[in-house]
Design a protein around this motif. Structure first.
Motif, mmCIF file in Angstrom:
data_model
loop_
_atom_site.group_PDB
_atom_site.id
_atom_site.type_symbol
_atom_site.label_atom_id
_atom_site.label_comp_id
_atom_site.label_asym_id
_atom_site.label_seq_id
_atom_site.Cartn_x
_atom_site.Cartn_y
_atom_site.Cartn_z
ATOM 1 N N GLU A 61 35.968 29.123 37.311
ATOM 2 C CA GLU A 61 37.076 30.089 37.379
ATOM 3 C C GLU A 61 36.852 31.089 38.518
ATOM 4 O OE1 GLU A 61 39.949 30.204 36.146
ATOM 5 O OE2 GLU A 61 39.999 29.207 34.189
ATOM 6 N N ASN A 65 39.235 31.560 41.823
ATOM 7 C CA ASN A 65 39.814 32.860 42.176
ATOM 8 C C ASN A 65 39.603 33.175 43.651
ATOM 9 O OD1 ASN A 65 40.912 33.401 39.712
ATOM 10 N ND2 ASN A 65 39.365 34.880 39.080
ATOM 11 N N MET A 68 42.006 31.039 45.571
ATOM 12 C CA MET A 68 43.408 31.446 45.423
ATOM 13 C C MET A 68 43.714 32.807 46.028
ATOM 14 S SD MET A 68 44.556 29.947 41.714
ATOM 15 C CE MET A 68 43.355 30.794 40.707
#
Ligand SMILES: Nc1ncnc2c1ncn2[C@@H]1O[C@H](COP(=O)(O)OP(=O)(O)O)[C@@H](O)[C@H]1O
Ligand SMILES: [Mg+2]
Lengths: 153, 113
Positions: A61, A65, A68
């Motif tokens: 995750e 992040n 993104m």
């Protein structure tokens, strides 16, 4: 009471293994490779599988992040006698309101990111949930640093 | 239930190499959102999904899932298949949609993970 820096030095554990990875913003094609590489190292080191799973989920995750929302990051993985630890320091837009970002379901993800299976606003809360220690610091227009660790016992 | 049995029930085509092992599966997790899988699945389950990007395999890897079944006859690209091979995660595809695939397996006693 000791002043904080002295205490830090005393508390600092010996680092048994450390490796730093670079993550590039927008690099969806390779998104997951750092989490996978760290998982392989942990397996080779014989770390317990539940610890591996928790840190690997957090790492994935965290890595997504950066891909993104940031430009690039240095992702440092370390093994200490009592814990496995990550410090992920990125350069990028930063997070203006960390309280909001930590809420489940809150997200600024685009449609394209959702099509990749991310952007439900679950990432940061899930990193925290899988960690025994979790800290996030961010400066808008500069970047974000995550520090988290999972205890070995 | 053995993975090979699931393969038959859903009329799956095997995308990666032949099943090197035929794990016993008790739980399934279905989602297109990988963050959901990472937040709510339990290890040893299989993943049923419509997402065939490389992140589906990384998700199965970090979450210790045993196999991925793609619905709607989705077929991942060669890099995805290659990664799954390296990680020893069998990939299968079924023509069924997500709801029907889950329904068949639920009816046969598999549980949600
Ligand atoms: N490294 C980062 N840099 C800038 N913004 C971030 C970063 N990580 C998270 N964010 C912001 O926090 C929000 C919530 O993050 P997260 O909980 O991972 O959910 P999601 O990625 O699904 O939106 C994101 O939508 C984004 O706005
Ligand atoms: Mg996220």
């Amino acid at each position: 009471m000791f002043p904080a820096p002295v205490l830090d030095v005393i508390m600092e554990e010996e680092i048994l293994y450390s490796e730093t990875f670079r993550i590039h913003g927008n690099d969806f094609e390779h998104g997951g490779e750092v989490a996978a590489a760290v998982k392989s190292v942990m397996k080779q080191l014989g770390i317990r599988s539940d610890v591996i799973r928790r840190l690997s989920i957090a790492n994935f995750e965290c890595e997504m992040n950066v891909i993104m929302y940031a430009d690039e990051a240095e992702f440092e993985f370390s093994v200490l006698p009592s814990q496995v630890r990550v410090v992920c320091k990125d350069r990028g837009q930063g997070i203006p309101d960390i309280g909001l970002a930590m809420q489940e379901g809150w997200s600024t993800a685009t449609q394209q990111m959702r099509e990749r299976g991310f952007g439900a606003g679950l990432g940061l809360p899930n990193i925290k949930r899988n960690s025994d220690k979790f800290e996030i610091e961010s400066t808008p227009s500069v970047g974000t640093t995550l520090r988290y660790s999972v205890n070995l016992e | 239930m053995r993975l090979s049995e699931i393969q038959k029930l859903l009329n799956c085509e095997l995308i990666s190499d032949a099943l090197s092992s035929d794990p016993d599966i008790e739980q399934c997790f279905a989602a297109d959102l990988m963050s959901d899988v990472l937040a709510y699945s339990t290890s040893e389950a299989i993943l049923i999904t419509g997402l065939s990007s490389i992140q589906s395999v990384h998700t199965a890897d970090v979450a210790d899932l045993r196999a991925i079944i793609f619905v709607h006859d989705k077929r991942p690209g060669p890099q995805v298949v290659e990664l799954a091979r390296n990680k020893k995660i069998p990939l299968l595809t079924t023509k069924l949609n997500l709801f029907d695939a889950c329904g068949v397996l639920h009816g046969k006693g598999l549980k949600g993970a």
